[in-house]
Design an enzyme around this catalytic site. Structure first.
Site, mmCIF file in Angstrom:
data_model
loop_
_atom_site.group_PDB
_atom_site.id
_atom_site.type_symbol
_atom_site.label_atom_id
_atom_site.label_comp_id
_atom_site.label_asym_id
_atom_site.label_seq_id
_atom_site.Cartn_x
_atom_site.Cartn_y
_atom_site.Cartn_z
ATOM 1 N N GLU A 130 -59.611 -0.554 7.867
ATOM 2 C CA GLU A 130 -59.976 -0.925 9.243
ATOM 3 C C GLU A 130 -61.334 -1.619 9.327
ATOM 4 O O GLU A 130 -62.218 -1.206 10.085
ATOM 5 C CB GLU A 130 -59.907 0.313 10.148
ATOM 6 C CG GLU A 130 -58.510 0.909 10.133
ATOM 7 C CD GLU A 130 -58.382 2.241 10.863
ATOM 8 O OE1 GLU A 130 -59.334 2.638 11.544
ATOM 9 O OE2 GLU A 130 -57.320 2.877 10.745
ATOM 10 N N HIS A 156 -48.777 1.507 13.479
ATOM 11 C CA HIS A 156 -48.804 2.440 14.605
ATOM 12 C C HIS A 156 -48.356 1.633 15.821
ATOM 13 O O HIS A 156 -49.170 0.973 16.473
ATOM 14 C CB HIS A 156 -50.215 3.005 14.808
ATOM 15 C CG HIS A 156 -50.705 3.784 13.629
ATOM 16 N ND1 HIS A 156 -50.130 4.978 13.249
ATOM 17 C CD2 HIS A 156 -51.696 3.547 12.741
ATOM 18 C CE1 HIS A 156 -50.761 5.438 12.176
ATOM 19 N NE2 HIS A 156 -51.711 4.589 11.840
ATOM 20 N N ASP A 213 -45.405 4.684 12.562
ATOM 21 C CA ASP A 213 -44.867 5.634 13.534
ATOM 22 C C ASP A 213 -44.581 4.853 14.802
ATOM 23 O O ASP A 213 -45.216 3.830 15.069
ATOM 24 C CB ASP A 213 -45.770 6.856 13.797
ATOM 25 C CG ASP A 213 -47.249 6.544 13.888
ATOM 26 O OD1 ASP A 213 -47.607 5.451 14.368
ATOM 27 O OD2 ASP A 213 -48.056 7.408 13.505
ATOM 28 N N GLU A 258 -48.628 2.722 7.666
ATOM 29 C CA GLU A 258 -48.777 3.897 8.543
ATOM 30 C C GLU A 258 -47.800 3.748 9.707
ATOM 31 O O GLU A 258 -48.191 3.530 10.844
ATOM 32 C CB GLU A 258 -50.227 4.016 9.046
ATOM 33 C CG GLU A 258 -51.228 4.089 7.909
ATOM 34 C CD GLU A 258 -52.656 4.373 8.347
ATOM 35 O OE1 GLU A 258 -52.882 4.766 9.507
ATOM 36 O OE2 GLU A 258 -53.566 4.180 7.512
ATOM 37 N N ASN A 299 -56.540 -2.439 4.172
ATOM 38 C CA ASN A 299 -55.578 -1.825 5.095
ATOM 39 C C ASN A 299 -56.126 -1.904 6.520
ATOM 40 O O ASN A 299 -57.303 -1.587 6.748
ATOM 41 C CB ASN A 299 -55.434 -0.350 4.665
ATOM 42 C CG ASN A 299 -54.323 0.391 5.357
ATOM 43 O OD1 ASN A 299 -53.205 -0.108 5.468
ATOM 44 N ND2 ASN A 299 -54.616 1.597 5.827
HETATM 45 O O1 G3I Z 1 -60.093 20.009 9.171
HETATM 46 C C1 G3I Z 1 -60.048 20.503 10.507
HETATM 47 C C2 G3I Z 1 -59.511 21.923 10.518
HETATM 48 O O2 G3I Z 1 -60.402 22.754 9.843
HETATM 49 C C3 G3I Z 1 -59.299 22.367 11.974
HETATM 50 O O3 G3I Z 1 -58.662 23.618 11.979
HETATM 51 C C4 G3I Z 1 -58.434 21.389 12.734
HETATM 52 C C5 G3I Z 1 -58.278 21.746 14.193
HETATM 53 O O4 G3I Z 1 -57.847 20.654 14.963
HETATM 54 O O5 G3I Z 1 -59.026 20.094 12.655
HETATM 55 C C6 G3I Z 1 -59.093 19.625 11.311
HETATM 56 O O6 G3I Z 1 -59.563 18.327 11.234
HETATM 57 C C7 G3I Z 1 -58.684 17.329 11.745
HETATM 58 C C8 G3I Z 1 -58.118 16.520 10.585
HETATM 59 O O7 G3I Z 1 -57.349 15.446 11.075
HETATM 60 C C9 G3I Z 1 -57.224 17.349 9.663
HETATM 61 O O8 G3I Z 1 -56.119 17.845 10.359
HETATM 62 C C10 G3I Z 1 -59.485 16.458 12.663
HETATM 63 O O9 G3I Z 1 -59.866 17.192 13.802
HETATM 64 C C11 G3I Z 1 -58.655 15.248 13.085
HETATM 65 O O10 G3I Z 1 -59.488 14.345 13.806
HETATM 66 C C12 G3I Z 1 -58.114 14.542 11.849
HETATM 67 O O11 G3I Z 1 -57.320 13.485 12.308
HETATM 68 C C13 G3I Z 1 -56.965 12.531 11.314
HETATM 69 C C14 G3I Z 1 -57.431 11.163 11.748
HETATM 70 O O12 G3I Z 1 -57.010 10.206 10.784
HETATM 71 C C15 G3I Z 1 -58.942 11.055 11.868
HETATM 72 O O13 G3I Z 1 -59.257 9.883 12.515
HETATM 73 C C16 G3I Z 1 -55.454 12.536 11.193
HETATM 74 O O14 G3I Z 1 -55.017 13.794 10.687
HETATM 75 C C17 G3I Z 1 -55.030 11.435 10.251
HETATM 76 O O15 G3I Z 1 -53.628 11.342 10.248
HETATM 77 C C18 G3I Z 1 -55.618 10.115 10.748
HETATM 78 O O16 G3I Z 1 -55.193 9.067 9.913
HETATM 79 C C19 G3I Z 1 -55.675 7.754 10.232
HETATM 80 C C20 G3I Z 1 -55.710 6.970 8.948
HETATM 81 O O17 G3I Z 1 -56.483 7.638 7.995
HETATM 82 C C21 G3I Z 1 -56.237 5.561 9.171
HETATM 83 N N1 G3I Z 1 -55.492 4.893 10.206
HETATM 84 C C22 G3I Z 1 -55.361 5.605 11.449
HETATM 85 C C23 G3I Z 1 -54.776 6.993 11.231
HETATM 86 C C24 G3I Z 1 -54.587 7.713 12.521
HETATM 87 O O18 G3I Z 1 -55.840 7.966 13.129
#
Ligand code: G3I
Length: 352
Positions: free
Chosen positions: A158, A235, A266, A264, A199
């Site tokens: 990004e 997305h 969905d 990615e 990406n």
């Molecule tokens: O690690 C903590 C955990 O300890 C806690 O219990 C939980 C409660 O909500 O949060 C956890 O952290 C989260 C993490 O995902 C793991 O689940 C974060 O809050 C959450 O913000 C994070 O979101 C990720 C996101 O990137 C961050 O921007 C998504 O899972 C992940 O799928 C997403 O992936 C991105 C790609 O890397 C790049 N492109 C966009 C895509 C979607 O945002």
């Protein structure tokens, strides 16, 4: 006048005929064989470790259906280098061991991004040379750790804004635009066999962003900067981008001559965050959109089909509902791990 009326009737009849040929896709198709067995290119998902560890049905379906895994979170800098100079590879190694044991390829995601950075990186103070040393150390420690064992890396994620300008990340602020090239060169030096990807998202929806990214790729190709693939995050939603925009994007991307990863995927059915029920109508529209994406990808020359990755396995582990705080149903399986029409549509198209 009569001729005109005849023309209208003919047009109307053709329209009805076309609509009635949009056959309903069933949601009841068999899950065996899995998608990967039917596909000539890798089909994968973003893996959520909590689900892999604690949800046997998730693990079973993942293993049965998919051939390539992308870590959804655990390869990001905040996970791999939580404190300066202290690398944490336990979880990542566990996923790699799982992939090896089950014959899955692993796609590394991601070396540099503006999100999911450890606080110390965001707060880092230093001269440009010190910033470069820090970037180099992260990339080479991580890529070096997995040398020879990963298929590919998303090196920079990004990097562009919607208007085509470079995003103002900490990397751009401290190292200038050349941070992208540096990242690719350092990654290549650490594992010359890994394929290196750039990406980004919204590339179908935003031609300016696409042009800027593809111009950079062409510049790298001209100057011999090691870049081996492009990741088109998908997305998307039922209506945006349009099928034609997706087709154009894939055509443009093919002209670069590099492997293309639909990285990615969905398909949101509720981008406007309304109160909705995921009914048959939405499920069918989603299946048709998925069918378009897959059939457009099937037209890409085989040598450029790096693979398709769904950003999650089921509507239960999708990032969308929690991230945007809305109801949504963007993936192949429902929250009870039952197949959705989009899954059956994929099967039908992969195995005509
Ligand atoms: O690690 C903590 C955990 O300890 C806690 O219990 C939980 C409660 O909500 O949060 C956890 O952290 C989260 C993490 O995902 C793991 O689940 C974060 O809050 C959450 O913000 C994070 O979101 C990720 C996101 O990137 C961050 O921007 C998504 O899972 C992940 O799928 C997403 O992936 C991105 C790609 O890397 C790049 N492109 C966009 C895509 C979607 O945002």
């Amino acid at each position: 006048m009569l001729k005109m009326r005849g023309f209208h009737i003919l047009f109307f009849a053709l329209f009805i005929c076309f609509s009635c040929h949009q056959e309903e896709v069933s949601s009841n198709c068999t899950t065996s064989p899995g998608l990967q067995e039917l596909s000539s290119f890798p089909i994968g998902i973003a893996v959520d470790m909590d689900f892999l560890d604690f949800d046997p049905e998730y693990e079973r379906l993942l293993n049965q259906q998919f051939g390539q895994l992308t870590p959804g979170n655990i390869f990001k800098p905040s996970n791999l280098q939580p404190a300066e100079g202290q690398f944490y590879f336990d979880e990542a190694d566990r996923l790699l061991a799982y992939a090896d044991l089950n014959g899955k390829a692993l796609h590394g995601h991601t070396l540099l991004w503006h999100q999911q950075l450890p606080q110390w990186m965001e707060d880092f103070e230093g001269s440009p040379a010190e910033w470069e040393a820090m970037l180099k150390n992260h990339i080479q420690s991580v890529v070096g750790h997995f040398k020879g064992r990963l298929r590919a890396w998303d090196v920079v994620n990004e990097a562009f804004d919607e208007d085509g300008s470079l995003r103002e990340t900490i990397w751009k602020q401290h190292l200038g635009a050349s941070y992208i090239e540096k990242a690719f060169r350092y990654a290549h030096a650490a594992d010359p066999d890994a394929l290196l990807f750039l990406n980004d998202y919204n590339l179908a929806l935003s031609p300016r962003k696409r042009r800027a990214m593809f111009d950079l790729v062409k510049d790298f190709q001209r100057r011999g900067v090691p870049i081996h693939g492009i990741g088109l995050q998908m997305h998307i939603s039922l209506s945006f981008p349009s099928d034609a925009e997706i087709g154009d994007c894939l055509k443009d991307a093919s002209q670069l001559g590099l492997p293309i990863h639909l990285s990615e995927l969905d398909i949101s059915v509720n981008p406007l965050a309304r109160n909705i029920t995921f009914d048959e109508n939405l499920a069918q529209r989603q299946a048709r959109k998925g069918a378009y994406v897959l059939s457009a990808y099937q037209k890409v020359p085989a040598a450029l089909q790096y693979g398709i990755t769904f950003w999650g396995l089921s509507d239960r582990d999708s990032w969308i509902p929690s991230y945007f705080g809305r109801d949504d149903y963007p993936l192949l399986f429902d929250r009870d791990y039952q197949t959705k029409p989009m899954y059956c549509q994929f099967k039908a198209l992969l195995n005509p």
